[in-house]
Design an enzyme around this catalytic site. Structure first.
Site, PDB file in Angstrom:
ATOM      1  N   TYR A 196       0.829  -1.206   0.000  1.00 61.48           N
ATOM      2  CA  TYR A 196       0.000   0.000   0.000  1.00 61.48           C
ATOM      3  C   TYR A 196       0.868   1.263   0.000  1.00 61.48           C
ATOM      4  O   TYR A 196       0.465   2.299  -0.527  1.00 61.48           O
ATOM      5  CB  TYR A 196      -0.944   0.005   1.205  1.00 61.48           C
ATOM      6  CG  TYR A 196      -2.147  -0.894   1.014  1.00 61.48           C
ATOM      7  CD1 TYR A 196      -3.290  -0.423   0.377  1.00 61.48           C
ATOM      8  CD2 TYR A 196      -2.133  -2.209   1.451  1.00 61.48           C
ATOM      9  CE1 TYR A 196      -4.401  -1.238   0.192  1.00 61.48           C
ATOM     10  CE2 TYR A 196      -3.224  -3.033   1.270  1.00 61.48           C
ATOM     11  CZ  TYR A 196      -4.359  -2.544   0.642  1.00 61.48           C
ATOM     12  OH  TYR A 196      -5.447  -3.358   0.451  1.00 61.48           O
TER      13      TYR A 196
ATOM     14  N   GLU B  39      -8.221  -7.136   5.492  1.00 63.53           N
ATOM     15  CA  GLU B  39      -7.398  -8.202   4.916  1.00 63.53           C
ATOM     16  C   GLU B  39      -6.638  -8.940   6.007  1.00 63.53           C
ATOM     17  O   GLU B  39      -6.464 -10.168   5.947  1.00 63.53           O
ATOM     18  CB  GLU B  39      -6.456  -7.613   3.865  1.00 63.53           C
ATOM     19  CG  GLU B  39      -7.191  -7.196   2.592  1.00 63.53           C
ATOM     20  CD  GLU B  39      -6.482  -6.123   1.790  1.00 63.53           C
ATOM     21  OE1 GLU B  39      -5.261  -5.969   1.938  1.00 63.53           O
ATOM     22  OE2 GLU B  39      -7.165  -5.433   1.004  1.00 63.53           O
TER      23      GLU B  39
ATOM     24  N   GLY C  31     -20.382 -19.828 -15.568  1.00 59.93           N
ATOM     25  CA  GLY C  31     -20.867 -19.337 -14.277  1.00 59.93           C
ATOM     26  C   GLY C  31     -21.415 -20.420 -13.372  1.00 59.93           C
ATOM     27  O   GLY C  31     -21.624 -20.192 -12.183  1.00 59.93           O
TER      28      GLY C  31
END
Length: 426
Positions: free
Chosen positions: A102, A145, A295
């Protein structure tokens, strides 16, 4: 461990961020395109994190631009972004994103803002506000996270799995049974509907780069393997440079180059699209699965979990494919029809081949159309029914709209927004 949070935005900084919404609408894609080019030029190791296909097509830049615009628009109401944050953090955890990354992203993103917008627009006050806003969002993502990583019970990062079986499910879908090399007797637990990231080394890309793709798990949890079922995209030649940006490039590598006994790297299952144990009140509400094309893979995991777990709740399976050859898992689905609680199925064939017979090889000719499905299959009169939908984005939105027109509340409809840029509506 997540680092301590940064200072929150001040009211004046929040107002500045809100004022930049029109600027991001006009220049967001230019900013994010500049960002990806500069960060990858200076940090080539990040090529193993960012999807090469999405880079080449500009899809990733568009997705980030949309996310920035949504964030600025809701800077004073971040609760509205909860679905998007759930989606993003699960994807990040699946790619093993770490807090230190980050720092790199923030540095280059702010530099790109300054470079694209220029000094007149990107004043010191604006840049200071955006730095605070970036870290406000980063702190939220890192914390979530971190919680996801802790939930894996020691499965950190990439693990080596051996391909134990390859099984063709249709003309273009093959299942790969992946068994852990360490702790071979370990049972693989996850929530039905989730996915894993599979990491593959691509020799031809930039002299050799690891690339990860997410694939839905297509079997029930609690077994000694993870099963992914991967669609091969046609007309892609492995090793030919012009195909390296095609969405199906890695799936073709799996189909053509990876054989039984080969090892691939896999992350812990993640994802915010799943059937939760106890979901739907007292566990007797119907489950309706609606899919198109590939899918069906994540829905197969949900179906097998309900059936193999001994649940007596009714289940409906509504699926659309091109023709009988393209219909995966037919034998497995047909074999579940005798269960207690019942399994209702409707198969739509958009282009049945010559010799295929309605009522034998398919139920309805055409694309999936819920107007052509009986209410006894859709369970729209049951307020405990849960609906899981997966397929192309417009297909999912159309199904959602139709279900709502039948009186189904939005909180009972779940859609797998899988691709980059699939930011939930806010």
């Amino acid at each position: 461990m997540a680092p301590p949070p940064h200072a929150p935005l001040t009211p004046s900084q929040t107002a500045i961020i809100k004022s930049t919404v029109p600027i991001l609408a006009a220049h967001g894609k230019t900013i994010t395109t500049h960002f990806y080019a500069s960060v990858l030029r200076s940090n080539p190791s990040l090529k193993s994190v960012f999807n090469n296909t999405h880079q080449a097509t500009g899809h990733q830049a568009s997705a980030l631009a949309g996310a920035l615009h949504a964030y600025a628009s809701h800077i004073d109401d971040l609760g509205a972004l909860s679905p998007a944050i759930q989606l993003i953090t699960n994807k990040h955890a699946s790619l093993c994103i770490q807090p230190a990354q980050y720092e790199v992203v923030g540095t280059y993103l702010l530099q790109s803002m300054k470079s694209v917008l220029g000094d007149a627009t990107a004043t010191p006050e604006v840049m200071e506000a955006w730095e605070a806003a970036y870290w406000q969002l980063a702190d939220v993502l890192v914390a979530k996270e971190d919680a996801l990583y802790k939930s894996t019970k020691g499965w950190d990062g990439w693990r080596d799995f051996r391909i134990a079986r390859k099984e063709r499910e249709s003309v273009d879908i093959t299942s790969f049974y992946l068994e852990p090399i360490e702790d071979e007797e370990e049972e693989m637990w996850f929530k039905p509907g989730q996915y894993v990231s599979v990491n593959i080394f691509v020799d031809e890309l930039d002299g050799g780069v690891w690339q990860a793709r997410q694939y839905s798990l297509s079997d029930a949890p609690g077994k000694g393997y993870l099963r992914i079922s991967v669609k091969r995209e046609a007309a892609i030649e492995i090793g030919e440079p012009r195909y390296m940006a095609e969405p199906g490039y890695l799936s073709n590598i799996l189909h053509d180059r990876k054989e039984v006994g080969d090892v691939v790297r896999v992350t812990h299952p993640f994802g915010d699209f799943y059937l939760e144990e106890g979901e739907g009140g007292d566990d007797d509400g119907p489950v309706v699965l609606v899919s198109a094309g590939v899918g069906l893979t994540c829905l197969m995991s949900i179906l097998k979990t309900v059936v193999e777990g001994g649940s007596k709740r009714p289940v409906a399976w509504i699926h659309g494919a091109r023709d009988e050859r393209s219909r995966a898992f037919r034998g497995q689905v047909e074999g579940m029809k005798g269960r207690d609680g019942g399994l209702k199925t409707v198969f739509f064939s958009s282009s049945p081949e010559e010799g295929e017979v309605e009522g034998r090889d398919y139920d309805v000719k055409g694309r999936v159309d819920l107007d052509r499905v009986g209410k006894d299959v859709l369970f729209t009169d049951n307020d405990k029914a849960l609906y899981f939908v997966c397929g192309p984005t417009q297909f999912m939105l159309d199904v959602e709209s139709k279900l709502k027109s039948f009186g189904v509340s939005g909180d009972r409809i779940k859609m797998e927004l899988f691709g980059t840029g699939g930011v939930p509506k806010v």
